[in-house]
Design an enzyme around this catalytic site. Structure first.
Site, mmCIF file in Angstrom:
data_model
loop_
_atom_site.group_PDB
_atom_site.id
_atom_site.type_symbol
_atom_site.label_atom_id
_atom_site.label_comp_id
_atom_site.label_asym_id
_atom_site.label_seq_id
_atom_site.Cartn_x
_atom_site.Cartn_y
_atom_site.Cartn_z
ATOM 1 C CG ASP A 49 46.861 -26.830 -30.681
ATOM 2 O OD1 ASP A 49 47.482 -25.925 -31.289
ATOM 3 O OD2 ASP A 49 45.955 -27.504 -31.192
ATOM 4 C CD GLU A 92 47.306 -26.500 -37.125
ATOM 5 O OE1 GLU A 92 47.380 -26.556 -38.358
ATOM 6 O OE2 GLU A 92 47.587 -27.489 -36.401
#
Ligand SMILES: [Zn+2]
Length: 490
Positions: free
Chosen positions: A125, A190
């Site tokens: 991400d 994350e």
């Protein structure tokens, strides 16, 4: 007889003797290896192909699926398809497991089942971006004439992930076999710090399957111009532990009402006083074993003044700690738990005195302290009128063993790929997915094989994030050496 003079002479003599000892210690503190002594090993790589791949990767906008992007699921599915198409050998030889719908584990079997596996991490991400203020489209993956690839995630951290994948695919194409099993674990959340579906579930799955790791390597370490630390070379820092990361809410409850007749002190008044008190009264400074290790390792390579200071850091500790607190926010963060006020809440209307005023204090806890220590400190500092509540928290991680074989092999790999570099362990001051992997091993390291200028580092999470073709190629060389050194030797 005047006793003042003998006392003065003795004192001066002792100071002179101490200085002499400090100078001798400095002179004797010689580097263990000569900078640039290790041969540079290079594989034949297709730089243009790597650039094309990182460009394609950043064109898939894998923005973390939280808040207004919570439906951004398709991008992750597209990214998985793209990985499958781009790295066919990995998909042929490794077993792929999907965790929590979007996180990925690739498991490549090694020859020797006796050896514990190696684990390489990355997150898929990226933080949000819009084109506004960008020189090139923020998800364009544009390759510019000066050989940069633009796009959100190019540095944090698709560049790292693609270099790792390129390296492994390159080795598989050469029929390279590995002694130990290799796990690639790619989480999907994350960045937000509020969503924990990826890394924790990957670790849970591995634990349920009885997997233990020999070591873990994630983003987090860095390579920088050593002159900041008095080292006339590039300094590669391997993160060998991580500070705790906690959100603490402080709040005041007090009668509010209409803003036309305020009664002092108001909740907001008391709260802002409390925030100001926290800023003016930071927690005490302390050397952690890892911070000491950083400067012990760097000292022999430093220029004379820095070498003198770092070699004699124990004798000069009070002055050095003071220097660190004022030199830069980063050096301050190395020696103490830090408080950053990040959010404030009061009334929901402009003419209302709120009953409740709250502030969020993002707190990064130094190794050796716990959230309980921090809460006790704040309660004592702020007194009874201010409530202190922990919203979310991970304590500092343990420190990895820097005499571990994997650490030595990572150091070796850096030396084999980058010229004129000094490698040292350091306490990482931010947070990564790596902090969740401690149930699998204590040997968790953080290192990104990219020499970033301060200017390029400021583009991370900011405007015009980019990575150069050369840096991608070098990072791929690093991961080839790292995979071979850590996983292919018996
Ligand atoms: Zn990252």
């Amino acid at each position: 007889m005047n006793i003042f003079l003998p006392v003065l002479y003795i004192t001066l003599g002792l100071i002179g003797l101490l200085l002499l000892i400090m100078v001798i210690r400095t002179i004797c503190n010689k580097p263990k290896i000569k900078i640039g002594e290790t041969p540079i090993l290079r594989e034949d790589l297709d730089k243009e192909k790597i650039a094309k791949h990182i460009s394609e990767a950043v064109q898939i906008p894998t923005i973390s699926m939280v808040e207004e992007y919570k439906d951004n699921t398709q991008a992750f599915l597209n990214y998985h398809k793209w990985l499958e198409k781009t790295y066919p050998l990995l998909h042929k030889y490794a077993e792929k497991t999907l965790i929590a719908d979007y996180s990925l584990i690739y498991h490549l079997k090694g020859k020797n089942a006796e050896l514990k596996p190696a684990c390489f991490l990355a997150h898929q991400d990226v933080v949000p971006a819009t084109d506004e203020g960008w020189e090139e489209g923020c998800f364009s993956g544009k390759i510019t004439d000066d050989d940069y690839i633009y796009g959100r995630g190019s540095q944090d951290m698709k560049g790292h992930m693609i270099a790792l994948l390129e390296a492994l695919e390159h080795l598989l194409a050469k029929n390279q076999e590995f002694e130990r099993d290799i796990y690639l674990c790619f989480g999907h959340d994350e960045e937000p710090g509020t969503s924990f579906d990826g890394a924790p579930n990957i670790v849970k799955h591995l634990l349920e399957n009885g997997v233990e790791m020999e070591f873990v390597i994630d983003e987090g370490g860095t390579m920088l111009d050593g002159s900041l630390l008095g080292v006339p070379a590039t300094v590669a820092l391997i993160g060998a532990c991580e500070k705790g990361n906690c959100d603490i809410e402080i709040s005041v409850h007090k009668a509010g009402g209409h803003a036309s007749n305020p009664k002092r002190p108001t909740a907001v008044g008391l709260l802002t006083e409390a925030v100001s008190k926290i800023e003016k009264n930071p927690m005490p400074t302390r050397w952690t074993p890892m911070a000491k290790e950083t400067f012990k390792t760097l000292a022999p390579y430093c220029k004379p003044l820095f070498k003198f200071i770092f070699t004699n850091r124990d004798i000069m500790s009070p002055a050095l700690k003071k220097l660190f607190t004022v030199a830069a926010p980063m050096t301050n963060a190395l020696v103490r738990t830090t408080f950053a006020p990040t959010m404030l809440w009061g009334a929901t209307a402009r003419n209302v005195i709120p009953y409740d005023a709250k502030a969020n204090i993002n707190t990064r806890i130094l190794t050796g302290e716990t959230i309980d220590d921090v809460v006790a400190y704040l309660k004592k500092l702020l007194g009874k009128k201010i409530d202190v509540n922990v919203i979310a928290c991970t304590n500092p991680t343990p420190e990895a063993d820097i005499n571990h074989q994997a650490y030595k092999e990572i150091v070796q790999s850096i030396n084999e790929c980058f010229e004129n570099v000094v490698v040292a362990p350091y306490p990482f001051i931010a947070a990564t997915d790596a902090r969740f992997y401690y149930p699998l091993t204590n040997n968790v390291f953080r290192f990104g094989p990219f020499i970033n200028s301060i200017e390029d580092q400021n583009r991370i999470h900011g405007l015009n994030e980019r990575i150069s073709k050369n840096d991608m190629e070098k990072a791929t060389q690093f991961f080839i050496r790292c995979l071979l050194n850590t996983c292919a030797k018996n």
